[in-house]
Write a protein that holds these residues in place. Structure first.
Motif, PDB file in Angstrom:
ATOM      1  N   LEU A  88       0.832  -1.203   0.000  1.00  0.00           N
ATOM      2  CA  LEU A  88       0.000   0.000   0.000  1.00  0.00           C
ATOM      3  C   LEU A  88       0.868   1.254   0.000  1.00  0.00           C
ATOM      4  O   LEU A  88       0.663   2.176  -0.794  1.00  0.00           O
ATOM      5  N   VAL A  89       1.865   1.290   0.866  1.00  0.00           N
ATOM      6  CA  VAL A  89       2.764   2.448   0.949  1.00  0.00           C
ATOM      7  C   VAL A  89       3.556   2.594  -0.350  1.00  0.00           C
ATOM      8  O   VAL A  89       3.757   3.709  -0.843  1.00  0.00           O
ATOM      9  N   ARG A  90       3.994   1.468  -0.922  1.00  0.00           N
ATOM     10  CA  ARG A  90       4.737   1.523  -2.183  1.00  0.00           C
ATOM     11  C   ARG A  90       3.876   2.151  -3.285  1.00  0.00           C
ATOM     12  O   ARG A  90       4.341   3.012  -4.027  1.00  0.00           O
ATOM     13  N   LYS A  91       2.599   1.743  -3.369  1.00  0.00           N
ATOM     14  CA  LYS A  91       1.689   2.321  -4.365  1.00  0.00           C
ATOM     15  C   LYS A  91       1.498   3.817  -4.127  1.00  0.00           C
ATOM     16  O   LYS A  91       1.497   4.610  -5.060  1.00  0.00           O
ATOM     17  N   ILE A  92       1.345   4.180  -2.871  1.00  0.00           N
ATOM     18  CA  ILE A  92       1.169   5.595  -2.535  1.00  0.00           C
ATOM     19  C   ILE A  92       2.412   6.385  -2.927  1.00  0.00           C
ATOM     20  O   ILE A  92       2.322   7.457  -3.528  1.00  0.00           O
ATOM     21  N   MET A  93       3.579   5.843  -2.609  1.00  0.00           N
ATOM     22  CA  MET A  93       4.830   6.543  -2.919  1.00  0.00           C
ATOM     23  C   MET A  93       5.024   6.693  -4.433  1.00  0.00           C
ATOM     24  O   MET A  93       5.514   7.724  -4.894  1.00  0.00           O
ATOM     25  N   GLU A  94       4.639   5.674  -5.199  1.00  0.00           N
ATOM     26  CA  GLU A  94       4.731   5.778  -6.659  1.00  0.00           C
ATOM     27  C   GLU A  94       3.859   6.921  -7.158  1.00  0.00           C
ATOM     28  O   GLU A  94       4.264   7.703  -8.010  1.00  0.00           O
ATOM     29  N   GLU A  95       2.646   6.988  -6.629  1.00  0.00           N
ATOM     30  CA  GLU A  95       1.716   8.044  -7.033  1.00  0.00           C
ATOM     31  C   GLU A  95       2.253   9.415  -6.624  1.00  0.00           C
ATOM     32  O   GLU A  95       2.202  10.370  -7.400  1.00  0.00           O
ATOM     33  N   LEU A  96       2.771   9.517  -5.416  1.00  0.00           N
ATOM     34  CA  LEU A  96       3.272  10.805  -4.931  1.00  0.00           C
ATOM     35  C   LEU A  96       4.527  11.249  -5.683  1.00  0.00           C
ATOM     36  O   LEU A  96       4.707  12.436  -5.946  1.00  0.00           O
ATOM     37  N   SER A  97       5.388  10.298  -6.014  1.00  0.00           N
ATOM     38  CA  SER A  97       6.641  10.667  -6.679  1.00  0.00           C
ATOM     39  C   SER A  97       6.406  11.173  -8.101  1.00  0.00           C
ATOM     40  O   SER A  97       7.235  11.892  -8.645  1.00  0.00           O
ATOM     41  N   SER A  98       5.277  10.804  -8.699  1.00  0.00           N
ATOM     42  CA  SER A  98       4.991  11.273 -10.054  1.00  0.00           C
ATOM     43  C   SER A  98       4.319  12.646 -10.056  1.00  0.00           C
ATOM     44  O   SER A  98       4.016  13.183 -11.102  1.00  0.00           O
ATOM     45  N   SER A  99       4.097  13.204  -8.889  1.00  0.00           N
ATOM     46  CA  SER A  99       3.407  14.492  -8.797  1.00  0.00           C
ATOM     47  C   SER A  99       4.390  15.631  -8.588  1.00  0.00           C
ATOM     48  O   SER A  99       5.294  15.538  -7.767  1.00  0.00           O
ATOM     49  N   SER A 100       4.136  16.688  -9.316  1.00  0.00           N
ATOM     50  CA  SER A 100       4.981  17.871  -9.136  1.00  0.00           C
ATOM     51  C   SER A 100       4.365  18.829  -8.109  1.00  0.00           C
ATOM     52  O   SER A 100       4.996  19.788  -7.693  1.00  0.00           O
ATOM     53  N   SER A 101       3.116  18.547  -7.699  1.00  0.00           N
ATOM     54  CA  SER A 101       2.426  19.456  -6.781  1.00  0.00           C
ATOM     55  C   SER A 101       2.366  18.916  -5.352  1.00  0.00           C
ATOM     56  O   SER A 101       1.440  19.207  -4.622  1.00  0.00           O
ATOM     57  N   LEU A 102       3.363  18.136  -4.968  1.00  0.00           N
ATOM     58  CA  LEU A 102       3.374  17.549  -3.635  1.00  0.00           C
ATOM     59  C   LEU A 102       3.944  18.550  -2.631  1.00  0.00           C
ATOM     60  O   LEU A 102       5.083  18.969  -2.729  1.00  0.00           O
ATOM     61  N   SER A 103       3.125  18.914  -1.676  1.00  0.00           N
ATOM     62  CA  SER A 103       3.579  19.832  -0.635  1.00  0.00           C
ATOM     63  C   SER A 103       3.733  19.048   0.673  1.00  0.00           C
ATOM     64  O   SER A 103       3.235  17.930   0.807  1.00  0.00           O
ATOM     65  N   GLU A 104       4.405  19.661   1.625  1.00  0.00           N
ATOM     66  CA  GLU A 104       4.581  19.029   2.936  1.00  0.00           C
ATOM     67  C   GLU A 104       3.227  18.804   3.604  1.00  0.00           C
ATOM     68  O   GLU A 104       3.003  17.803   4.270  1.00  0.00           O
TER      69      GLU A 104
END
Length: 187
Positions: free
Chosen positions: A35-51
């Protein structure tokens, strides 16, 4: 709505469903690690990720895991069987740990019952089994990194553990590992 916002909404819905129900919800992955791996893949492909968005994801996951572990511990303590299809892989390890403890307790209770039925003249010959010290309190932890087997304060060897594993540890062990930044205490 961006992909990150959709992901946050999806994880938040998972956590809310778990909080609002007394029953375990069907897992959305085979393990928390997946689950975390899938989330991280999705987050890493985003340029709009904020803290802030990352914090929302982490807190939703923490609520999800904490509520699920709480439900599992409640079911275990009431003697309820939990279908394996409703458990993430790490939760299965937790259920297995408590099953071992339950078997040890049942074995000890049976031995005590048999001991009581022995005739009085033979009582002196019976040696008591050394009792296993069970911690009066446990913490549920999630490992932040791989960790080798450890000797618990209760005298048992626990582990080895992989990153993202969930485990029930005596409070002293959990706090020591937390101090060393090896685990996060979930409950």
């Amino acid at each position: 709505m961006s992909n990150v916002e959709k992901l946050i909404e999806s994880i938040s819905r998972l956590a809310v469903r778990e909080v609002e129900s007394d029953e375990l919800e069907q897992p959305v992955a085979s393990s928390y690690e997946e689950l975390v791996r899938k989330i991280m893949e999705e987050l890493s492909s985003s340029s709009s990720l904020s803290e802030t968005k990352l914090r929302l994801v982490r807190s939703s996951l923490a609520v999800l895991i904490q509520r699920r572990i709480g439900k599992i511990l409640e079911k275990i303590s009431s003697g309820e069987d939990i279908p394996g299809r409703l458990l993430y892989r790490e939760e299965r390890k937790l259920v297995e740990l408590f099953s071992i403890l339950k078997m040890e307790t049942l074995s000890r209770e049976k031995a005590e019952t048999e001991t009581k039925t022995v005739e009085t003249e033979h009582v002196a010959e019976i040696k008591e089994r050394p009792s296993m010290k069970l911690p009066s309190e446990i913490n549920i932890v999630q490992f932040l990194e791989d960790f080798p087997a450890l000797q618990s304060v209760s005298g048992h060897t626990l582990g080895p553990f992989s990153r993202f594993d969930i485990a029930a540890l005596p409070v002293d062990d959990a706090e020591e590992l937390k101090r060393k930044n090896v685990v996060d205490i979930v409950a």
